[in-house]
Design a protein around this motif. Structure first.
Motif, PDB file in Angstrom:
ATOM      1  N   ILE A  92       0.850  -1.194   0.000  1.00  0.00           N
ATOM      2  CA  ILE A  92       0.000   0.000   0.000  1.00  0.00           C
ATOM      3  C   ILE A  92       0.884   1.241   0.000  1.00  0.00           C
ATOM      4  CG2 ILE A  92      -1.710   1.298   1.363  1.00  0.00           C
ATOM      5  CD1 ILE A  92      -2.520  -1.614   2.420  1.00  0.00           C
ATOM      6  N   ALA A  98      -5.996   8.600   4.857  1.00  0.00           N
ATOM      7  CA  ALA A  98      -7.391   8.202   4.606  1.00  0.00           C
ATOM      8  C   ALA A  98      -7.549   6.772   5.107  1.00  0.00           C
ATOM      9  CB  ALA A  98      -7.731   8.280   3.110  1.00  0.00           C
ATOM     10  N   GLY A  99      -8.771   6.284   5.082  1.00  0.00           N
ATOM     11  CA  GLY A  99      -9.044   4.881   5.370  1.00  0.00           C
ATOM     12  C   GLY A  99      -8.457   4.402   6.678  1.00  0.00           C
ATOM     13  N   SER A 100      -7.832   3.236   6.623  1.00  0.00           N
ATOM     14  CA  SER A 100      -7.374   2.596   7.867  1.00  0.00           C
ATOM     15  C   SER A 100      -6.261   3.385   8.554  1.00  0.00           C
ATOM     16  CB  SER A 100      -6.930   1.150   7.602  1.00  0.00           C
ATOM     17  OG  SER A 100      -5.776   1.123   6.805  1.00  0.00           O
ATOM     18  N   MET A 101      -5.444   4.108   7.754  1.00  0.00           N
ATOM     19  CA  MET A 101      -4.371   4.891   8.402  1.00  0.00           C
ATOM     20  C   MET A 101      -4.979   6.043   9.216  1.00  0.00           C
ATOM     21  SD  MET A 101      -1.479   7.368   6.833  1.00  0.00           S
ATOM     22  CE  MET A 101       0.112   6.662   7.159  1.00  0.00           C
ATOM     23  N   ASP A 175      -4.319   7.084  -2.219  1.00  0.00           N
ATOM     24  CA  ASP A 175      -3.547   5.881  -1.869  1.00  0.00           C
ATOM     25  C   ASP A 175      -3.904   4.769  -2.845  1.00  0.00           C
ATOM     26  OD1 ASP A 175      -6.006   4.820  -0.942  1.00  0.00           O
ATOM     27  OD2 ASP A 175      -5.619   5.479   1.099  1.00  0.00           O
ATOM     28  N   LYS A 177      -3.270   0.164  -3.613  1.00  0.00           N
ATOM     29  CA  LYS A 177      -2.683  -1.133  -3.237  1.00  0.00           C
ATOM     30  C   LYS A 177      -2.251  -1.865  -4.495  1.00  0.00           C
ATOM     31  CE  LYS A 177      -4.988  -4.700  -3.292  1.00  0.00           C
ATOM     32  NZ  LYS A 177      -5.227  -5.996  -3.941  1.00  0.00           N
ATOM     33  N   SER A 201      -8.854  -0.651  -6.185  1.00  0.00           N
ATOM     34  CA  SER A 201      -7.655  -0.779  -5.351  1.00  0.00           C
ATOM     35  C   SER A 201      -6.940   0.564  -5.153  1.00  0.00           C
ATOM     36  CB  SER A 201      -6.695  -1.798  -5.985  1.00  0.00           C
ATOM     37  OG  SER A 201      -6.450  -1.468  -7.323  1.00  0.00           O
ATOM     38  N   ARG A 203      -7.609   4.955  -3.930  1.00  0.00           N
ATOM     39  CA  ARG A 203      -8.527   6.040  -3.532  1.00  0.00           C
ATOM     40  C   ARG A 203      -8.272   7.206  -4.470  1.00  0.00           C
ATOM     41  NH1 ARG A 203      -7.999   4.169   1.898  1.00  0.00           N
ATOM     42  NH2 ARG A 203     -10.046   3.381   2.493  1.00  0.00           N
ATOM     43  N   ARG A 219     -18.141   1.180  -0.428  1.00  0.00           N
ATOM     44  CA  ARG A 219     -17.930   0.891   0.997  1.00  0.00           C
ATOM     45  C   ARG A 219     -18.805   1.777   1.883  1.00  0.00           C
ATOM     46  NH1 ARG A 219     -12.322   1.490  -0.601  1.00  0.00           N
ATOM     47  NH2 ARG A 219     -11.344  -0.543  -0.919  1.00  0.00           N
TER      48      ARG A 219
HETATM   49  P1  TMP Z   1      -7.055   1.062   3.719  1.00  0.00           P
HETATM   50  O1  TMP Z   1      -6.971   2.529   4.027  1.00  0.00           O
HETATM   51  O2  TMP Z   1      -8.431   0.501   3.941  1.00  0.00           O
HETATM   52  O3  TMP Z   1      -5.985   0.283   4.409  1.00  0.00           O
HETATM   53  O4  TMP Z   1      -6.787   0.905   2.161  1.00  0.00           O
HETATM   54  C1  TMP Z   1      -5.605   1.377   1.569  1.00  0.00           C
HETATM   55  C2  TMP Z   1      -5.686   1.206   0.061  1.00  0.00           C
HETATM   56  O5  TMP Z   1      -5.732  -0.151  -0.284  1.00  0.00           O
HETATM   57  C3  TMP Z   1      -6.920   1.839  -0.570  1.00  0.00           C
HETATM   58  O6  TMP Z   1      -6.528   2.466  -1.783  1.00  0.00           O
HETATM   59  C4  TMP Z   1      -7.835   0.707  -0.859  1.00  0.00           C
HETATM   60  C5  TMP Z   1      -6.898  -0.445  -1.054  1.00  0.00           C
HETATM   61  N1  TMP Z   1      -7.429  -1.716  -0.567  1.00  0.00           N
HETATM   62  C6  TMP Z   1      -7.513  -2.796  -1.428  1.00  0.00           C
HETATM   63  O7  TMP Z   1      -7.171  -2.695  -2.601  1.00  0.00           O
HETATM   64  N2  TMP Z   1      -7.983  -3.972  -0.923  1.00  0.00           N
HETATM   65  C7  TMP Z   1      -8.374  -4.123   0.356  1.00  0.00           C
HETATM   66  O8  TMP Z   1      -8.794  -5.216   0.739  1.00  0.00           O
HETATM   67  C8  TMP Z   1      -8.281  -2.987   1.236  1.00  0.00           C
HETATM   68  C9  TMP Z   1      -8.690  -3.115   2.680  1.00  0.00           C
HETATM   69  C10 TMP Z   1      -7.795  -1.825   0.728  1.00  0.00           C
END
Ligand code: TMP
Length: 253
Positions: A92, A98-101, A175, A177, A201, A203, A219
């Motif tokens: 990542i 954003a998101g989980s961070m 961001d 992945k 995959s 944002r 989501r």
């Molecule tokens: P996160 O902020 O939820 O950790 O996600 C970080 C990035 O990874 C975001 O661009 C979405 C992508 N992602 C995936 O491609 N697959 C996943 O299962 C998850 C949780 C996030």
């Protein structure tokens, strides 16, 4: 319709045996999942859009010399790819919190980061893809320290490329992945970008309005996912409108 041997079915894609040794056919489904598949839906046309968008990004990377699995698109939902051994990591890259961070650190979503940050999750649905430090990756033998250095370099090149392409069409790359695979060329092992690069995959935020143009629309129930992905494709000139509703080819297993 050709008979294809199904090798693997994931949440958003299916892999079939390819026509030649060392190749696979990657089929993009319309299925969308979030929160480790707790939330599910079928989004008409998503697979067609992601097939085209992943082709577009992977082709651009090839032109820059970033090796990846893409060989050629076969039809609306399928592409021919190189078979590789996937390293069980989600790589990542984040430019903006954003998101989980943002959640983990109590940061406001949208806070710019001082520099791109690369992090790794261990790919394991049962565990919810936990964030792992590099030390775990090396100690458990998922990748060597040299591999990790190379993976970070690849991830940052992909970040520079994707950020620039997106900026050019008024979109901020917050961001994304990627997944990395190994291929062997004679005795030489090469790391390549695999899986997919698509709004599933990444944002992607509209620079002017902040509107989300990625899977967060699904989501977080923010509207039509197809409209968001179609807007990304339209801005990139990737596909004409109206073709996302093409029928799915029937595949006999
Ligand atoms: P996160 O902020 O939820 O950790 O996600 C970080 C990035 O990874 C975001 O661009 C979405 C992508 N992602 C995936 O491609 N697959 C996943 O299962 C998850 C949780 C996030």
């Amino acid at each position: 319709m050709a008979r294809r041997n199904k090798l693997y079915e994931g949440k958003a894609k299916v892999l079939y045996e390819g026509p030649e040794q060392g190749t696979l056919v990657q089929y993009f489904k319309d299925d969308a999942t979030a929160f480790n598949a707790e939330k599910k839906d079928v989004i008409d046309g998503k697979g067609v859009l992601n097939n085209r968008l992943s082709e577009f990004f992977m082709t651009g990377l090839t032109q820059l010399g970033v090796h990846n699995h893409f060989i050629k698109r076969l039809n609306m939902r399928e592409q021919l790819i190189r078979a590789c051994e996937i390293i069980p990591l989600e790589v990542i890259v984040r430019n903006v919190a954003a998101g989980s961070m943002a959640k983990r650190l109590g940061m406001e979503e949208g806070t710019p980061l001082p520099r791109p940050i690369v992090e790794f999750s261990y790919k394991d649905d049962a565990l919810g893809d936990p964030l792992v430090p590099e030390e775990y990756i090396v100690a458990f033998g998922w990748a060597s320290q040299q591999d990790l250095d190379d993976i970070v370099a690849i991830a940052l090149r992909v970040n520079d490329y994707l950020s620039g392409v997106m900026y050019g069409v008024g979109i901020k790359l917050v961001d994304f992945k990627i997944e990395i695979g190994r291929v062997w060329e004679d005795d030489f092992m090469r790391l390549i970008v695999a899986d997919e690069i698509s709004p599933d995959s990444c944002r992607l935020w509209d620079i002017e309005s902040g509107q989300k143009l990625d899977k967060d629309v699904f989501r977080r129930d923010l509207g039509s996912l197809t409209d968001a992905y179609t807007e990304v494709a339209r801005r990139l000139g990737v596909m004409p409108s109206n073709v996302t509703h093409a029928p799915k080819p029937e595949i006999i297993n």
